[in-house]
Structure formats: C-alpha cells, structure tokens
Design a protein around this motif. Structure first.
Motif, PDB file in Angstrom:
ATOM      1  N   UNK A 125       0.825  -1.213   0.000  1.00  0.00           N
ATOM      2  CA  UNK A 125       0.000   0.000   0.000  1.00  0.00           C
ATOM      3  C   UNK A 125       0.857   1.261   0.000  1.00  0.00           C
ATOM      4  N   UNK A 126       0.205   2.369  -0.272  1.00  0.00           N
ATOM      5  CA  UNK A 126       0.853   3.669  -0.205  1.00  0.00           C
ATOM      6  C   UNK A 126       0.359   4.444   0.999  1.00  0.00           C
ATOM      7  N   UNK A 127       0.935   5.617   1.228  1.00  0.00           N
ATOM      8  CA  UNK A 127       0.556   6.423   2.393  1.00  0.00           C
ATOM      9  C   UNK A 127      -0.927   6.787   2.366  1.00  0.00           C
ATOM     10  N   UNK A 128      -1.482   6.977   1.153  1.00  0.00           N
ATOM     11  CA  UNK A 128      -2.889   7.362   1.036  1.00  0.00           C
ATOM     12  C   UNK A 128      -3.827   6.221   1.455  1.00  0.00           C
ATOM     13  N   UNK A 129      -3.287   5.001   1.575  1.00  0.00           N
ATOM     14  CA  UNK A 129      -4.112   3.848   1.950  1.00  0.00           C
ATOM     15  C   UNK A 129      -4.207   3.653   3.462  1.00  0.00           C
ATOM     16  N   UNK A 130      -3.427   4.394   4.235  1.00  0.00           N
ATOM     17  CA  UNK A 130      -3.365   4.133   5.676  1.00  0.00           C
ATOM     18  C   UNK A 130      -4.711   4.300   6.386  1.00  0.00           C
ATOM     19  N   UNK A 131      -5.523   5.334   6.082  1.00  0.00           N
ATOM     20  CA  UNK A 131      -6.835   5.409   6.742  1.00  0.00           C
ATOM     21  C   UNK A 131      -7.716   4.197   6.450  1.00  0.00           C
ATOM     22  N   UNK A 132      -7.670   3.705   5.200  1.00  0.00           N
ATOM     23  CA  UNK A 132      -8.458   2.531   4.846  1.00  0.00           C
ATOM     24  C   UNK A 132      -7.953   1.294   5.592  1.00  0.00           C
ATOM     25  N   UNK A 133      -6.643   1.182   5.739  1.00  0.00           N
ATOM     26  CA  UNK A 133      -6.077   0.055   6.478  1.00  0.00           C
ATOM     27  C   UNK A 133      -6.474   0.122   7.954  1.00  0.00           C
ATOM     28  N   UNK A 134      -6.434   1.316   8.510  1.00  0.00           N
ATOM     29  CA  UNK A 134      -6.828   1.480   9.911  1.00  0.00           C
ATOM     30  C   UNK A 134      -8.292   1.107  10.103  1.00  0.00           C
ATOM     31  N   UNK A 135      -9.134   1.592   9.207  1.00  0.00           N
ATOM     32  CA  UNK A 135     -10.566   1.290   9.297  1.00  0.00           C
ATOM     33  C   UNK A 135     -10.828  -0.202   9.107  1.00  0.00           C
ATOM     34  N   UNK A 136     -10.086  -0.835   8.205  1.00  0.00           N
ATOM     35  CA  UNK A 136     -10.266  -2.261   7.952  1.00  0.00           C
ATOM     36  C   UNK A 136      -9.811  -3.095   9.137  1.00  0.00           C
ATOM     37  N   UNK A 137      -8.699  -2.693   9.766  1.00  0.00           N
ATOM     38  CA  UNK A 137      -8.221  -3.408  10.956  1.00  0.00           C
ATOM     39  C   UNK A 137      -9.221  -3.288  12.099  1.00  0.00           C
ATOM     40  N   UNK A 138      -9.723  -2.086  12.307  1.00  0.00           N
ATOM     41  CA  UNK A 138     -10.709  -1.877  13.360  1.00  0.00           C
ATOM     42  C   UNK A 138     -11.967  -2.702  13.101  1.00  0.00           C
TER      43      UNK A 138
END
Length: 347
Positions: free
Chosen positions: A224-237
């Motif tokens: 992933x790229x830096x722009x994907x981090x919010x989506x990764x955080x939301x997916x982990x949660x």
C-alpha cells in the motif's frame, strides 16, 4: 463505608475514594504516556519508578480535595494483580502502609474483577450478567455470577484485542498509544477496502484469535501507499470489532439459555472505549434481548475508582486480606478454566 482505591498495575498511577452510596468522592489519574511514548510501549521498570515517584502525592491530593483524612476511611484497597509486578508492588505496599498506620482493613483487588464490577457502580447491574472483558492484555467472555464468582466461556488463544489495536497502529506508524490513534485514523477510511482476516468468526466456542491480523496488516502495508493508511486502519478496526461481535453473540445465545434471570451484556476494559466496538456489541445485545451496558470511557481504561468499588464490594462480604498478601503477576478470575498458552495449546 468509605474506601480508598489505588491502581498501579500498568502505566497509570491512580487513587480514588468511593462510598457505598455509589458516590465518587475523589479521583485522580496520572498517565505515563510521555515517559513510554519514546519506547513505543510500556517499559515495566520505567513504569514502576514512575509509580514510586507519583503515588504518595496522588493519594495525598485525592484525600485533600475530598477534605478527608485516613482516619475517615473504612477500607484501603489496591490492585494486587495481575499486572506488571514492579508497579503492583508499589501500590500494594503503599496501601498496606496506610491500612497499618490508620488501623483500617485492607483488600487486595484483582484488576480484572475491578473492570468486571465497574458496571455495578455506574449502572447498578444485577447478577448474573454476561461480560466481555477486553483490553490490551486480556480478552475474555465471562458470566459474572457474583463477587468472586466467575465462569469463563472464552479467551484469546494468542493476542488480546487491545494488543491487536496497538500492534496494528504501530505497523501503520500511528504512534502511541495505538488504540485511540487507530480509531482516529479509521474515521477517515473505508472499513471494507482491505479484506483482513477474522480468524475465529463462525467457529464453535467463544475463544478469540488476533495474531493473524497483525501479519495481514504488515503484508497489506508492504503493498500500500501512504494514502491507503486510513483505509487500512478502518479495515483493521472492523476486523477486530467483527470478531468481538461474533464471539460475543455466541456467548449471548448460550447465556440467555443457561441464565434466564440474566438481563445484561456488559463490556469492560480499555477497548470498551472504542465507539465502533461499542456499536457492534450494542447490536448483539439487542438481537438477544439483553440490555447493553458500557461504563463511561474514563472508567473503561485503568483507574482507581473501579479498584475502590471492587474493594467496597468485597468488604461488604467481609472478604478482607491480611498484610501478608503477596502481589501476583497472574491472577485468573476463573481458576477452574483451562489454561491457554500461545498458539491455542491448552496446558
């Protein structure tokens, strides 16, 4: 009855006063976030030294704000375990000293029981009730039958849910403490973007497993790229919340069958402060005809108010401890439950 509670099991140094009208007469918590942030997590020796430096002043401040002296107390309670043993020693030793000097009773409180009984302070919950105890070090489903009476139906076979939050946040570079940081980042993301694992969803029993999530997050970050981090955080949660909801739903179905007098699903522990987790659990409770109870967020994280209340509950039943009590790094609520080691190996 008036109880002074002391909490030093991890990285919060806290003292509180609670009486048997459920009034919180005073409370104070000193966080050690700044001391541990540079290490990316709690360092036991640093925590113990901070407790030693802070605790006397915190107890003194709580007593002074309430306009009370040690002579006004009936009981002194302190977390006796489980926790980082250095910190637990500081709290227990201080509490014993106050009890001895003032001629008061002493109660050693199980930190997990303090979390478990908090809902009885805040919402007057009656026994029995179903409890999801979920924090950085613990993830358990228990039936609370009474003070000191617990039946554990499920536990984690590896990481706790709070640990999964913290480790995922660290991998994402979100800082410390990880749980609140990941929750904040998740508000900006799409929870369906990354199909992260829900290891135990749909499986028999009520146990949890979160270690695979950490590996999956690391693998996703590499692609992933830096722009994907919010989506990764939301997916982990979302993955954590879904597993908690699934396991709790299984326990709720069993609870309503075996304990028809029970009316509440209670969540306690630091992860109980997460809004997404609360919403998923509230839906589970409603589906199974249970009232959902979650203490205020400040009483979900480690605090001395819950310790004072648990001490009061035990004191009502004359469940006092001697000054020879030895602090315990481990202290299960249900001593009859099978021990679970890493990788799901039952000892």
């Amino acid at each position: 009855m008036l109880v002074l509670g002391i909490e030093t099991s991890c990285d919060e140094t806290a003292a509180a006063l609670v009486d048997d009208t459920r009034a919180i007469r005073g409370e104070l918590v000193a966080s050690q976030l700044d001391e541990h942030r540079k290490f990316g997590g709690v360092v036991p020796e640093v925590a113990a030294r901070a407790h030693l430096d802070l605790l006397d002043a915190i107890v003194r401040e709580v007593m002074q704000r309430a306009g009370l002296t040690f002579a006004d107390l009936d009981v002194v309670a302190a977390t006796g375990g489980p926790g980082l043993i250095g910190g637990v020693l500081v709290g227990v030793t201080t509490a014993k000293a106050i009890a001895l000097a003032a001629g008061k009773k002493f109660v050693a409180v199980n930190h997990l029981e303090a979390h478990a009984l908090t809902a009885r302070l805040t919402d007057d919950v009656q026994f029995p009730y179903l409890l999801l105890l979920v924090s950085g070090g613990h993830c358990q489903l228990l039936v609370v039958e009474g003070v000191g009476q617990y039946r554990r139906w499920g536990t984690t076979i590896d990481d706790a849910a709070g640990e999964a939050f913290d480790k995922s946040a660290k991998l994402l570079g979100l800082g410390y403490p990880g749980g609140p940081a990941l929750e904040a980042a998740a508000k900006l993301g799409d929870p369906t973007r990354f199909p992260l694992p829900r290891s135990m969803v749909g499986k028999p029993g009520c146990d949890f497993s979160f270690s695979g999530l950490k590996t999956a997050v690391r693998t996703a970050i590499e692609k992933a790229g830096a722009h994907d981090l919010p989506d990764l955080a939301a997916s982990a949660q979302a993955a954590i919340a879904e597993q908690l909801a699934d396991r709790t739903a299984r326990a709720a179905k069993r609870f309503t069958q075996e304990y028809p007098a029970g009316k509440q699903l209670v969540v306690a522990g630091g992860v109980a402060a997460n809004a997404t987790v609360r919403a998923r659990l509230a839906a589970v409770a409603a589906k199974h005809g249970l009232d959902f109870v979650a203490p205020p967020p400040r009483l979900c994280t480690d605090n001395a108010t819950m310790v004072a209340w648990a001490g009061l509950e035990r004191a009502r039943l004359n469940m006092f401890d001697g000054l020879d009590f030895a602090p315990r790094p481990r202290w299960p609520l249900d001593a009859t439950a099978p021990k679970v080691a890493f990788a799901g190996v039952k000892a």
